[in-house]
Design an enzyme around this catalytic site. Sequence first.
Site, PDB file in Angstrom:
ATOM      1  N   ASP A  87       9.537  -4.420   7.021  1.00 27.21           N
ATOM      2  CA  ASP A  87       7.459  -5.261   7.239  1.00 27.21           C
ATOM      3  C   ASP A  87       7.760  -6.593   7.665  1.00 27.21           C
ATOM      4  OD1 ASP A  87       4.910  -4.055   5.142  1.00 27.21           O
ATOM      5  OD2 ASP A  87       5.231  -6.418   6.111  1.00 27.21           O
ATOM      6  N   TYR A 103      -9.035   2.346  16.126  1.00 28.45           N
ATOM      7  CA  TYR A 103      -8.029   2.981  15.745  1.00 28.45           C
ATOM      8  C   TYR A 103      -7.790   3.749  15.508  1.00 28.45           C
ATOM      9  CZ  TYR A 103      -6.616   3.069   9.992  1.00 28.45           C
ATOM     10  OH  TYR A 103      -5.986   3.850   9.912  1.00 28.45           O
ATOM     11  N   ALA A 104      -8.292   4.848  16.594  1.00 30.14           N
ATOM     12  CA  ALA A 104      -9.026   6.683  15.644  1.00 30.14           C
ATOM     13  C   ALA A 104      -7.687   6.509  17.023  1.00 30.14           C
ATOM     14  CB  ALA A 104     -10.157   6.749  16.232  1.00 30.14           C
ATOM     15  N   GLY A 119       0.349  -1.216   0.051  1.00 28.40           N
ATOM     16  CA  GLY A 119       0.129   0.249  -0.028  1.00 28.40           C
ATOM     17  C   GLY A 119       0.811   0.944   0.010  1.00 28.40           C
ATOM     18  N   ILE A 120       0.923   1.886   0.982  1.00 24.01           N
ATOM     19  CA  ILE A 120       0.945   3.236   0.754  1.00 24.01           C
ATOM     20  C   ILE A 120       2.467   3.456   1.262  1.00 24.01           C
ATOM     21  CG2 ILE A 120       1.336   5.497   2.387  1.00 24.01           C
ATOM     22  CD1 ILE A 120      -1.957   5.319   3.092  1.00 24.01           C
ATOM     23  N   ASP A 143       8.957  -6.950  13.904  1.00 24.85           N
ATOM     24  CA  ASP A 143       7.548  -6.706  14.415  1.00 24.85           C
ATOM     25  C   ASP A 143       7.573  -5.158  14.706  1.00 24.85           C
ATOM     26  OD1 ASP A 143       5.587  -6.085  15.943  1.00 24.85           O
ATOM     27  OD2 ASP A 143       5.205  -8.110  16.723  1.00 24.85           O
TER      28      ASP A 143
HETATM   29  P1  NAD Z   1      -1.491  -1.699   4.486  1.00 26.03           P
HETATM   30  O1  NAD Z   1      -2.153  -2.252   4.951  1.00 26.03           O
HETATM   31  O2  NAD Z   1      -1.772  -2.120   2.671  1.00 26.03           O
HETATM   32  O3  NAD Z   1      -0.309  -1.939   4.456  1.00 26.03           O
HETATM   33  C1  NAD Z   1       0.606  -2.135   5.311  1.00 26.03           C
HETATM   34  C2  NAD Z   1       2.223  -2.811   5.676  1.00 26.03           C
HETATM   35  O4  NAD Z   1       2.542  -3.232   7.330  1.00 26.03           O
HETATM   36  C3  NAD Z   1       1.451  -4.471   5.597  1.00 26.03           C
HETATM   37  O5  NAD Z   1       3.021  -4.344   4.284  1.00 26.03           O
HETATM   38  C4  NAD Z   1       1.612  -5.006   6.721  1.00 26.03           C
HETATM   39  O6  NAD Z   1       2.176  -5.954   6.693  1.00 26.03           O
HETATM   40  C5  NAD Z   1       2.786  -4.119   7.738  1.00 26.03           C
HETATM   41  N1  NAD Z   1       2.543  -4.538   9.302  1.00 26.03           N
HETATM   42  C6  NAD Z   1       1.244  -4.773   9.857  1.00 26.03           C
HETATM   43  N2  NAD Z   1       2.229  -4.550  11.073  1.00 26.03           N
HETATM   44  C7  NAD Z   1       3.721  -4.270  11.311  1.00 26.03           C
HETATM   45  C8  NAD Z   1       4.147  -4.912  12.432  1.00 26.03           C
HETATM   46  N3  NAD Z   1       4.037  -5.166  13.843  1.00 26.03           N
HETATM   47  N4  NAD Z   1       5.418  -4.582  11.868  1.00 26.03           N
HETATM   48  C9  NAD Z   1       5.797  -4.125  10.763  1.00 26.03           C
HETATM   49  N5  NAD Z   1       4.566  -4.310   9.446  1.00 26.03           N
HETATM   50  C10 NAD Z   1       3.480  -4.587  10.313  1.00 26.03           C
HETATM   51  O7  NAD Z   1      -1.912  -0.346   5.242  1.00 26.03           O
HETATM   52  P2  NAD Z   1      -2.069   0.977   3.531  1.00 26.03           P
HETATM   53  O8  NAD Z   1      -3.402   1.042   3.494  1.00 26.03           O
HETATM   54  O9  NAD Z   1      -1.047   1.058   3.479  1.00 26.03           O
HETATM   55  O10 NAD Z   1      -1.545   1.959   5.256  1.00 26.03           O
HETATM   56  C11 NAD Z   1      -0.088   2.233   5.834  1.00 26.03           C
HETATM   57  C12 NAD Z   1      -1.037   3.510   7.312  1.00 26.03           C
HETATM   58  O11 NAD Z   1      -1.380   4.559   6.294  1.00 26.03           O
HETATM   59  C13 NAD Z   1      -1.485   2.563   8.208  1.00 26.03           C
HETATM   60  O12 NAD Z   1      -0.558   3.795   8.949  1.00 26.03           O
HETATM   61  C14 NAD Z   1      -2.357   3.042   8.095  1.00 26.03           C
HETATM   62  O13 NAD Z   1      -3.148   3.148   9.286  1.00 26.03           O
HETATM   63  C15 NAD Z   1      -2.113   4.478   6.861  1.00 26.03           C
HETATM   64  N6  NAD Z   1      -3.670   4.886   6.702  1.00 26.03           N
HETATM   65  C16 NAD Z   1      -4.025   4.082   5.206  1.00 26.03           C
HETATM   66  C17 NAD Z   1      -5.469   5.115   5.180  1.00 26.03           C
HETATM   67  C18 NAD Z   1      -6.033   4.043   3.465  1.00 26.03           C
HETATM   68  O14 NAD Z   1      -6.939   4.237   3.644  1.00 26.03           O
HETATM   69  N7  NAD Z   1      -5.254   2.852   3.915  1.00 26.03           N
HETATM   70  C19 NAD Z   1      -5.958   5.925   5.462  1.00 26.03           C
HETATM   71  C20 NAD Z   1      -5.411   6.471   6.754  1.00 26.03           C
HETATM   72  C21 NAD Z   1      -4.521   5.397   7.087  1.00 26.03           C
END
Ligand code: NAD
Length: 247
Positions: A32, A155-156, A12-13, A60
Amino acid sequence: MHRAPQSGGGSGIGQAVAQRLAKEGAAIAVVDLNESAANETVQMLSCDQSGQKHMAFVADISSSENVEKLMSQIQSCFSRPPCISVNSAGITRDEFLLRLTEEAFDTVLKVNLKGTFLITQAVARALVASGTSQGSIINLGSIVGKVGNLGQINYAASKAGVEALTKTAAKELARYGIRCNSVLPGFINTPMTQKVPQKVLDKVAGMIPLGRLGDPSDVADVCAFLASDDSSYITGASIEVTGGLYL
Ligand code: NAD
């Protein structure tokens, strides 16, 4: 542009940020929990022909032991501490307040808030110890941390904490030339939001003034700005990347 570890860089991001910073010439440490996802990102980056060395690290971020080991691995592989850190690892365990378990509350706080604290502290300690006068720490919060969202109490709360933690770190670390900012995405099209039913996503898209869900690259662009000297007078800021949602 130098070393940039991306927690959550396997998806993702985080993956989009890794791609964007690599394009600008940074050597990326993709961090990751998911080993194959981290390796996949490194493979993508290695196709960019920049000649930079990108590496995958499995950790982690919610474990202090893991983060300590991670930081020493990164420093020995890249010879110096990271001057840019983007903390994108995050999870959801959605449930309404009346049904939310203590375990689901603790799990989300542990990864999203404690994990961000551990990475921020470890990067800051390494930078201060190295005597550098420059650093940029970017933490992924969420617009949900500001306005709340049904079924996302845990989460919030975690994301409100990330914003507060980042502002405080900004004040404490400014004297070392280390800037700390958070980015607050709205609804971005990633594996995290792909779990949300399409009907709900369509409804949300209809509420977004710019008329669409965000793309991971929309967030990566803002992270690249915060990582660059173009933002050298910005610290303690929270930048909303929402397409105008919740204005
Ligand atoms: P995603 O689920 O696509 O990616 C998250 C990544 O974090 C995954 O690769 C996962 O393996 C890794 N991860 C999870 N727990 C972990 C840990 N304990 N240690 C190391 N790695 C870990 O999520 P995303 O949508 O890309 O979100 C990225 C960030 O942006 C997050 O913090 C999320 O809360 C925030 N965010 C996302 C959105 C959205 O709409 N997607 C909106 C607001 C905020």
